[in-house]
Design a protein around this motif. Structure first.
Motif, PDB file in Angstrom:
ATOM      1  N   VAL A   1      37.551  18.893  21.320  1.00 60.38           N
ATOM      2  CA  VAL A   1      36.032  19.502  21.657  1.00 60.38           C
ATOM      3  C   VAL A   1      35.651  20.367  20.284  1.00 60.38           C
ATOM      4  CG1 VAL A   1      34.923  20.991  23.189  1.00 60.38           C
ATOM      5  CG2 VAL A   1      36.664  19.615  24.253  1.00 60.38           C
ATOM      6  N   LEU A   2      34.618  19.915  19.821  1.00 57.31           N
ATOM      7  CA  LEU A   2      34.131  20.571  18.562  1.00 57.31           C
ATOM      8  C   LEU A   2      32.903  21.152  18.987  1.00 57.31           C
ATOM      9  CD1 LEU A   2      34.438  21.013  15.441  1.00 57.31           C
ATOM     10  CD2 LEU A   2      33.004  18.772  15.109  1.00 57.31           C
ATOM     11  N   ASN A   3      32.658  22.759  18.803  1.00 52.93           N
ATOM     12  CA  ASN A   3      31.561  23.123  19.232  1.00 52.93           C
ATOM     13  C   ASN A   3      31.216  24.085  18.144  1.00 52.93           C
ATOM     14  OD1 ASN A   3      30.819  26.304  20.555  1.00 52.93           O
ATOM     15  ND2 ASN A   3      29.899  24.647  21.497  1.00 52.93           N
ATOM     16  N   VAL A   4      29.618  23.813  18.121  1.00 53.26           N
ATOM     17  CA  VAL A   4      28.779  24.446  16.971  1.00 53.26           C
ATOM     18  C   VAL A   4      28.380  25.967  17.421  1.00 53.26           C
ATOM     19  CG1 VAL A   4      27.209  24.318  15.243  1.00 53.26           C
ATOM     20  CG2 VAL A   4      28.622  22.396  15.752  1.00 53.26           C
ATOM     21  N   TRP A   5      28.484  26.807  16.965  1.00 53.93           N
ATOM     22  CA  TRP A   5      27.957  27.985  17.465  1.00 53.93           C
ATOM     23  C   TRP A   5      27.678  29.324  16.565  1.00 53.93           C
ATOM     24  CZ3 TRP A   5      30.817  32.720  16.755  1.00 53.93           C
ATOM     25  CH2 TRP A   5      31.976  32.440  16.213  1.00 53.93           C
ATOM     26  N   GLY A   6      26.813  30.289  16.999  1.00 50.61           N
ATOM     27  CA  GLY A   6      26.682  31.366  16.240  1.00 50.61           C
ATOM     28  C   GLY A   6      26.495  32.519  16.842  1.00 50.61           C
ATOM     29  N   SER A   7      27.160  33.668  16.403  1.00 44.10           N
ATOM     30  CA  SER A   7      27.267  34.913  17.343  1.00 44.10           C
ATOM     31  C   SER A   7      25.624  35.325  17.577  1.00 44.10           C
ATOM     32  CB  SER A   7      27.846  36.060  16.477  1.00 44.10           C
ATOM     33  OG  SER A   7      27.144  36.333  15.402  1.00 44.10           O
TER      34      SER A   7
ATOM     35  N   ASN B   1      31.381  28.012  13.098  1.00 42.40           N
ATOM     36  CA  ASN B   1      30.393  29.066  13.315  1.00 42.40           C
ATOM     37  C   ASN B   1      29.542  28.962  12.248  1.00 42.40           C
ATOM     38  OD1 ASN B   1      30.461  32.138  11.774  1.00 42.40           O
ATOM     39  ND2 ASN B   1      29.875  32.117  13.934  1.00 42.40           N
ATOM     40  N   ALA B   2      28.202  28.740  12.766  1.00 44.02           N
ATOM     41  CA  ALA B   2      27.251  28.507  11.718  1.00 44.02           C
ATOM     42  C   ALA B   2      26.068  29.501  11.438  1.00 44.02           C
ATOM     43  CB  ALA B   2      26.469  27.014  12.303  1.00 44.02           C
ATOM     44  N   ARG B   3      25.723  29.687  10.506  1.00 47.91           N
ATOM     45  CA  ARG B   3      24.738  30.750   9.891  1.00 47.91           C
ATOM     46  C   ARG B   3      25.044  32.105  10.500  1.00 47.91           C
ATOM     47  NH1 ARG B   3      21.877  27.273   6.670  1.00 47.91           N
ATOM     48  NH2 ARG B   3      21.347  25.330   7.778  1.00 47.91           N
ATOM     49  N   ASP B   4      26.153  32.487  10.536  1.00 47.86           N
ATOM     50  CA  ASP B   4      26.587  33.846  10.674  1.00 47.86           C
ATOM     51  C   ASP B   4      26.860  34.189   9.269  1.00 47.86           C
ATOM     52  OD1 ASP B   4      26.540  35.257  12.990  1.00 47.86           O
ATOM     53  OD2 ASP B   4      28.088  33.903  13.619  1.00 47.86           O
TER      54      ASP B   4
ATOM     55  N   GLY C   1      37.007  36.180  24.162  1.00 44.91           N
ATOM     56  CA  GLY C   1      38.691  35.988  24.049  1.00 44.91           C
ATOM     57  C   GLY C   1      38.908  34.253  23.891  1.00 44.91           C
ATOM     58  N   VAL C   2      38.108  34.121  22.705  1.00 43.04           N
ATOM     59  CA  VAL C   2      38.159  32.595  21.870  1.00 43.04           C
ATOM     60  C   VAL C   2      39.526  32.946  21.122  1.00 43.04           C
ATOM     61  CG1 VAL C   2      37.248  31.175  20.408  1.00 43.04           C
ATOM     62  CG2 VAL C   2      35.830  32.481  21.907  1.00 43.04           C
ATOM     63  N   THR C   3      40.475  31.805  21.416  1.00 43.65           N
ATOM     64  CA  THR C   3      41.987  31.915  20.874  1.00 43.65           C
ATOM     65  C   THR C   3      42.082  30.481  19.917  1.00 43.65           C
ATOM     66  OG1 THR C   3      42.837  30.642  22.660  1.00 43.65           O
ATOM     67  CG2 THR C   3      42.937  33.177  22.525  1.00 43.65           C
ATOM     68  N   TYR C   4      41.130  29.650  20.147  1.00 43.27           N
ATOM     69  CA  TYR C   4      40.909  28.464  19.310  1.00 43.27           C
ATOM     70  C   TYR C   4      40.301  28.567  17.822  1.00 43.27           C
ATOM     71  CZ  TYR C   4      36.869  27.787  21.638  1.00 43.27           C
ATOM     72  OH  TYR C   4      35.302  28.108  22.039  1.00 43.27           O
ATOM     73  N   PRO C   5      40.467  27.977  16.920  1.00 50.68           N
ATOM     74  CA  PRO C   5      39.935  28.323  15.465  1.00 50.68           C
ATOM     75  C   PRO C   5      38.398  27.987  15.360  1.00 50.68           C
ATOM     76  CG  PRO C   5      41.274  26.288  15.268  1.00 50.68           C
ATOM     77  CD  PRO C   5      41.707  26.699  16.827  1.00 50.68           C
ATOM     78  N   SER C   6      38.098  28.400  14.444  1.00 53.34           N
ATOM     79  CA  SER C   6      36.469  28.025  14.127  1.00 53.34           C
ATOM     80  C   SER C   6      36.442  28.302  12.559  1.00 53.34           C
ATOM     81  CB  SER C   6      35.547  29.148  14.798  1.00 53.34           C
ATOM     82  OG  SER C   6      35.260  29.004  16.140  1.00 53.34           O
ATOM     83  N   LEU C   7      35.846  26.974  12.115  1.00 51.67           N
ATOM     84  CA  LEU C   7      35.532  27.007  10.719  1.00 51.67           C
ATOM     85  C   LEU C   7      34.293  27.774  10.470  1.00 51.67           C
ATOM     86  CD1 LEU C   7      36.125  23.149  10.441  1.00 51.67           C
ATOM     87  CD2 LEU C   7      37.254  24.744   9.172  1.00 51.67           C
ATOM     88  N   TYR C   8      34.270  28.643   9.263  1.00 47.82           N
ATOM     89  CA  TYR C   8      33.463  29.537   9.006  1.00 47.82           C
ATOM     90  C   TYR C   8      32.300  28.750   8.080  1.00 47.82           C
ATOM     91  CZ  TYR C   8      31.076  33.790   7.274  1.00 47.82           C
ATOM     92  OH  TYR C   8      29.966  34.562   7.119  1.00 47.82           O
ATOM     93  N   ASP C   9      31.235  28.466   8.698  1.00 53.57           N
ATOM     94  CA  ASP C   9      30.247  27.693   7.829  1.00 53.57           C
ATOM     95  C   ASP C   9      28.741  28.550   7.775  1.00 53.57           C
ATOM     96  OD1 ASP C   9      29.025  25.281   6.638  1.00 53.57           O
ATOM     97  OD2 ASP C   9      28.495  24.383   8.531  1.00 53.57           O
TER      98      ASP C   9
ATOM     99  N   ASP D   1      26.437  28.734   5.506  1.00 55.76           N
ATOM    100  CA  ASP D   1      25.415  28.107   5.054  1.00 55.76           C
ATOM    101  C   ASP D   1      24.897  26.696   5.637  1.00 55.76           C
ATOM    102  OD1 ASP D   1      27.346  26.892   3.896  1.00 55.76           O
ATOM    103  OD2 ASP D   1      27.097  27.381   1.882  1.00 55.76           O
ATOM    104  N   GLY D   2      25.819  26.199   6.388  1.00 50.34           N
ATOM    105  CA  GLY D   2      25.568  25.056   7.229  1.00 50.34           C
ATOM    106  C   GLY D   2      26.136  23.766   6.474  1.00 50.34           C
ATOM    107  N   ARG D   3      26.815  23.968   5.271  1.00 47.72           N
ATOM    108  CA  ARG D   3      27.491  22.876   4.594  1.00 47.72           C
ATOM    109  C   ARG D   3      28.121  21.691   5.527  1.00 47.72           C
ATOM    110  NH1 ARG D   3      28.657  25.467  -1.451  1.00 47.72           N
ATOM    111  NH2 ARG D   3      26.661  26.091  -1.548  1.00 47.72           N
TER     112      ARG D   3
END
Length: 196
Positions: free
Chosen positions: A80-86, A116-119, A133-141, A143-145
């Motif tokens: 499950v791949l979720n795109v999110w921003g704080s 994690n997009a646009r943070d 309580g998010v324990t799964y990893p998130s790629l840091y993105d 600039d949206g690349r």
């Protein structure tokens, strides 16, 4: 005066373009016209039959926590791949539901990964994960690349939040262009899990 006005118009156009690309929508407005391939949140979940699925790009990079991650590391699992921003209100609304589904499906081999997009600050992203309580990893993105690695015309994440369900063969099985409740995500996952 004319130059200043031209700069204001150009700046307004640029800001509108960025907001369109990173639209954080809670209630859907539907696809945009033309061939821009930009879609606002529709509130719908698109399911793809196995014979019509496209491969997800092998996204990789540094996580919010500074570790290295490649999506291909999870080949053989449902992802499950979720795109999110704080900064995104619908992302905040769905975060606890995603965590509950991640915990409930971990023993079925489901792996959650975020983008994690646009943070502009990792600190905001880390605080978001800690608060929910998010324990799964998130790629840091920031600039949206990573989002641009999806081929034009593919079933890609076009809004924030977006969620893709990727089958064990690394193909996109479903896409949601909306925030997901625990029930909606569980329901979307069920047919993909049943394939295994």
């Amino acid at each position: 005066m004319i130059q200043f006005r031209a700069v204001k118009v150009a700046l307004a156009g640029a800001v509108t373009g960025v907001l369109t690309l990173t639209a954080c929508t809670g209630d859907g407005a539907g696809p945009s016209g033309g061939d821009t391939n930009i879609v606002q949140g529709t509130g719908e979940i698109t399911h793809v039959p196995p014979e019509e699925r496209q491969d997800v790009p092998d996204l990789s990079g540094e996580t919010v926590d500074g570790d290295q991650l490649a999506l291909s590391d999870y080949r053989g699992q449902v992802v499950v791949l979720n795109v999110w921003g704080s900064w995104c209100a619908p992302c905040i609304a769905e975060a606890d539901d995603l965590v509950r589904v991640a915990e409930a499906t971990a023993d079925q081999g489901v792996q959650f990964v975020g983008i994690n997009a646009r943070d502009p600050s990792r600190a905001n992203a880390v605080a978001f994960e800690d608060n929910h309580g998010v324990t799964y990893p998130s790629l840091y993105d920031p600039d949206g690349r990573l989002l641009l690695e999806f081929p034009r015309g593919s079933l890609n994440p076009q809004t924030i939040p977006s969620t893709l369900i990727i089958d064990p063969e690394g193909r996109i099985a479903a896409r949601a262009l909306t925030a997901l409740s625990e029930e909606a995500l569980t329901e979307a996952l069920a047919p993909v899990l049943a394939e295994g």
